[in-house]
Scaffold this motif. Structure first.
Motif, PDB file in Angstrom:
ATOM      1  N   LEU A 251       4.766   0.806  21.598  1.00  0.00           N
ATOM      2  CA  LEU A 251       3.603   0.537  22.479  1.00  0.00           C
ATOM      3  C   LEU A 251       3.583   1.750  23.416  1.00  0.00           C
ATOM      4  N   LEU A 252       5.195   2.069  23.645  1.00  0.00           N
ATOM      5  CA  LEU A 252       4.996   3.355  24.579  1.00  0.00           C
ATOM      6  C   LEU A 252       4.527   4.647  23.816  1.00  0.00           C
ATOM      7  N   ALA A 253       4.958   4.745  22.656  1.00  0.00           N
ATOM      8  CA  ALA A 253       4.494   5.686  21.948  1.00  0.00           C
ATOM      9  C   ALA A 253       2.984   5.937  21.794  1.00  0.00           C
ATOM     10  N   ARG A 265       4.027  16.469  29.510  1.00  0.00           N
ATOM     11  CA  ARG A 265       5.178  15.831  29.628  1.00  0.00           C
ATOM     12  C   ARG A 265       4.904  14.339  29.972  1.00  0.00           C
ATOM     13  N   VAL A 266       5.790  13.383  29.233  1.00  0.00           N
ATOM     14  CA  VAL A 266       5.744  11.889  29.418  1.00  0.00           C
ATOM     15  C   VAL A 266       6.976  11.600  29.974  1.00  0.00           C
ATOM     16  N   ALA A 267       7.322  10.865  31.243  1.00  0.00           N
ATOM     17  CA  ALA A 267       8.414  10.410  31.711  1.00  0.00           C
ATOM     18  C   ALA A 267       8.860   9.018  31.104  1.00  0.00           C
ATOM     19  N   ALA A 268      10.058   8.895  30.778  1.00  0.00           N
ATOM     20  CA  ALA A 268      10.704   7.544  30.187  1.00  0.00           C
ATOM     21  C   ALA A 268      12.084   7.563  30.205  1.00  0.00           C
ATOM     22  N   PRO A 269      12.618   6.426  30.853  1.00  0.00           N
ATOM     23  CA  PRO A 269      14.131   6.304  30.981  1.00  0.00           C
ATOM     24  C   PRO A 269      14.905   6.672  29.631  1.00  0.00           C
ATOM     25  N   VAL A 270      16.342   6.593  29.890  1.00  0.00           N
ATOM     26  CA  VAL A 270      17.437   7.469  28.820  1.00  0.00           C
ATOM     27  C   VAL A 270      17.519   6.320  27.444  1.00  0.00           C
ATOM     28  N   ASP A 271      17.110   4.934  28.049  1.00  0.00           N
ATOM     29  CA  ASP A 271      17.141   4.312  26.651  1.00  0.00           C
ATOM     30  C   ASP A 271      15.944   4.188  25.705  1.00  0.00           C
ATOM     31  N   THR A 272      15.063   5.138  25.859  1.00  0.00           N
ATOM     32  CA  THR A 272      13.937   5.420  25.160  1.00  0.00           C
ATOM     33  C   THR A 272      14.196   5.906  23.618  1.00  0.00           C
ATOM     34  N   VAL A 295      10.851   2.866  39.631  1.00  0.00           N
ATOM     35  CA  VAL A 295      10.834   3.903  40.358  1.00  0.00           C
ATOM     36  C   VAL A 295      11.096   5.189  40.031  1.00  0.00           C
ATOM     37  N   TYR A 296      12.170   5.540  39.211  1.00  0.00           N
ATOM     38  CA  TYR A 296      12.570   6.765  38.733  1.00  0.00           C
ATOM     39  C   TYR A 296      11.488   7.275  37.958  1.00  0.00           C
ATOM     40  N   VAL A 297      10.969   6.487  36.992  1.00  0.00           N
ATOM     41  CA  VAL A 297       9.805   6.823  36.270  1.00  0.00           C
ATOM     42  C   VAL A 297       8.732   7.370  37.047  1.00  0.00           C
ATOM     43  N   ALA A 298       8.289   6.607  38.098  1.00  0.00           N
ATOM     44  CA  ALA A 298       7.184   6.962  38.929  1.00  0.00           C
ATOM     45  C   ALA A 298       7.614   8.071  39.658  1.00  0.00           C
ATOM     46  N   GLU A 299       8.689   8.542  40.113  1.00  0.00           N
ATOM     47  CA  GLU A 299       9.085   9.779  40.795  1.00  0.00           C
ATOM     48  C   GLU A 299       8.909  11.051  39.963  1.00  0.00           C
ATOM     49  N   ARG A 300       9.352  10.779  38.735  1.00  0.00           N
ATOM     50  CA  ARG A 300       9.291  12.018  37.764  1.00  0.00           C
ATOM     51  C   ARG A 300       7.627  11.941  37.519  1.00  0.00           C
ATOM     52  N   ALA A 301       6.814  10.959  37.294  1.00  0.00           N
ATOM     53  CA  ALA A 301       5.292  10.926  37.176  1.00  0.00           C
ATOM     54  C   ALA A 301       4.806  11.977  38.270  1.00  0.00           C
ATOM     55  N   PHE A 308       1.839  10.560  32.036  1.00  0.00           N
ATOM     56  CA  PHE A 308       2.043   9.430  31.854  1.00  0.00           C
ATOM     57  C   PHE A 308       3.475   9.096  31.855  1.00  0.00           C
ATOM     58  N   GLY A 309       3.701   7.705  32.252  1.00  0.00           N
ATOM     59  CA  GLY A 309       5.166   7.479  32.364  1.00  0.00           C
ATOM     60  C   GLY A 309       5.141   5.812  32.100  1.00  0.00           C
ATOM     61  N   GLY A 310       6.425   5.558  31.267  1.00  0.00           N
ATOM     62  CA  GLY A 310       6.487   4.228  30.786  1.00  0.00           C
ATOM     63  C   GLY A 310       7.832   3.770  30.365  1.00  0.00           C
ATOM     64  N   GLU A 311       8.102   2.666  30.293  1.00  0.00           N
ATOM     65  CA  GLU A 311       9.615   2.037  30.126  1.00  0.00           C
ATOM     66  C   GLU A 311       9.529   1.184  28.916  1.00  0.00           C
ATOM     67  N   PRO A 312      10.419   0.834  28.093  1.00  0.00           N
ATOM     68  CA  PRO A 312      10.425  -0.052  26.867  1.00  0.00           C
ATOM     69  C   PRO A 312      10.394  -1.435  27.371  1.00  0.00           C
TER      70      PRO A 312
END
Length: 438
Positions: A251-253, A265-272, A295-301, A308-312
């Motif tokens: 879904l993130l992809a 660029r797309v922001a996502a956490p290290v476990d993506t 909050v970290y994804v939003a900051e990078r966004a 776009f930014g997302g988390e699994p």
């Protein structure tokens, strides 16, 4: 006091009216003079909300109470109502025994580390600017926030066709999703639509195990997809028209590939998953990694080239709309994608996936354990990313060990392009964790 998603824990133990009162006092003392307050459907939220509002007003802040509302509704309302901050009483996807407090900026971004530390410091030391009898702030209600949220979402899409959708609200606060889809002309059916903070229909967290009723309903009816939220509707996950749960990395992809183009660029956490890297590479875009936490994804966004930014976990951010994870917005975006591109199962099938292993291991003293893990990894490997926990790139795959921000757990993630290698990397990571504990 704060984890990656605000304050969260068991009511009457970690989260109490006394704590809520203190947080309210601290927020007002920090200079947030006008504050929007809302809560999810948990009954404990009424007591906690009253205590928090009392603390805010006692230190001179004016309060706009939007009542029971989805977290993205409250977060967006901070700007709409010209407030300085927002507070949501919610434990998000946690069980009914829990509750919590999350703080928001007018941009829709959750309070960052420095803001959280300032609040925590005041609570720890009891340093508040209490006012006299004639200095208390005001309290007024605003019942229109959900309507404003729905209007903002409707303006983001123009459906060429109107798919039929089953929306599983999980007895939570995400009704705005069903309302918007209905207004857009979709045929909408709801599951667990009655708000109830005990979450009798299913556990609050929406995942493949908890959404069996939604999956069966979609599989045995003539609908195009299913949508599900957690208790406060900051998360959104999906089921395709065959009744199959859509993996969150996929879904993130899909969202990332749709939002990005050449050079973005797309922001996502290290476990993506590598799934997202490959999907972005196909359109000339790239992934920028963040620590885990919206909050970290939003900051990078906030970077100009991040679209776009997302988390699994199921949190999705479109920075042109808002910096808060908005489950109802994500739901409508996905329905729009299906309306334009065809069946969700075919969209899912167009994304290459790889075996990924995710585990959570309970530990004592997770900080000390992670320090030991870091030392072991630094001694044994060259390609190490310490942005959040330790992520080791092994060339043909990777593994990550990181401490949970809200629970006494170490999260273990491993991925490779073959199942055998993913299993081997998972074993390697767990052996490192066991060695660190020893």
């Amino acid at each position: 006091m704060f984890g990656t998603s605000g304050i969260r824990g068991a009511v009457g133990d970690v989260v109490t009216a006394d704590l809520a009162l203190s947080v309210g006092r601290a927020v007002a003392t920090e200079g947030y003079d006008r504050v929007v307050v809302g809560r999810d459907v948990r009954e404990s939220g009424e007591v906690l909300g009253d205590a928090l509002v009392a603390g805010l007003r006692e230190c001179g802040a004016d309060v706009v109470d939007v009542g029971v509302a989805a977290t993205p509704t409250v977060a967006r309302a901070v700007d709409w109502l010209e407030a300085d901050a927002g507070v949501v009483i919610t434990a998000s996807h946690n069980p009914a025994t829990d509750n919590g407090i999350k703080l928001w900026n007018p941009s829709g971004k959750a309070f960052g580390p420095e803001q959280r530390d300032a609040i925590a410091d005041r609570v720890e030391h009891g340093e508040y600017d209490l006012t006299g009898w004639d200095g208390h702030g005001s309290r007024r209600t605003n019942p229109d926030a959900a309507d404003r949220h729905a209007e903002a979402i409707r303006e983001t899409v123009d459906l060429e066709t109107t798919p039929s959708v089953v929306v599983d609200l999980g007895n939570g606060a995400g009704r705005v999703t069903a309302d918007v889809l209905d207004e857009l002309g979709c045929r909408v059916r709801t599951l667990n639509g009655q708000p109830d903070g005990a979450f009798p229909g299913r556990p609050s967290e929406p995942n493949e195990d908890t959404l069996q009723t939604l999956m069966a309903t979609v599989a045995h009816t003539d609908v195009d997809l299913g949508i599900a939220h957690d208790g406060d509707a900051d998360r959104m996950v999906a089921v395709d028209e065959t009744g199959a749960f859509v993996p969150k990395d996929v879904l993130l992809a899909l969202f990332a590939r749709e939002a990005a183009s050449e050079g973005d660029r797309v922001a996502a956490p290290v476990d993506t998953s590598l799934t997202v890297d490959d999907a972005l590479a196909a359109v000339g875009a790239s992934l920028t990694k963040t620590p885990v936490g919206d909050v970290y994804v939003a900051e990078r966004a906030t970077d100009d080239d991040v679209v776009f930014g997302g988390e699994p976990s199921g949190a999705w951010i479109w920075p042109e709309e808002t910096l808060c994870p908005d489950g109802p917005l994500a739901a409508v975006k996905l329905v729009s994608l299906v309306a334009e591109r065809g069946p969700l199962s075919e969209l899912v099938g167009s994304v290459d996936t790889y075996p990924i292993r995710r585990d959570s291991l309970e530990v004592d003293e997770k900080g000390a354990v992670m320090a030991a893990v870091s030392d072991l990894v630094a001694d044994r490997f060259d390609e190490v990313d310490a942005l959040d926990g330790v992520r080791v790139d092994r060339g043909d795959g990777w593994f990550l060990l990181r401490a949970s921000g809200t629970q006494p757990l170490i999260r273990v993630t491993a991925e490779a392009r073959s199942a055998e290698r993913a299993d081997a990397l998972r074993t390697e990571a767990i052996e490192l964790l066991e060695a660190a504990q020893g």
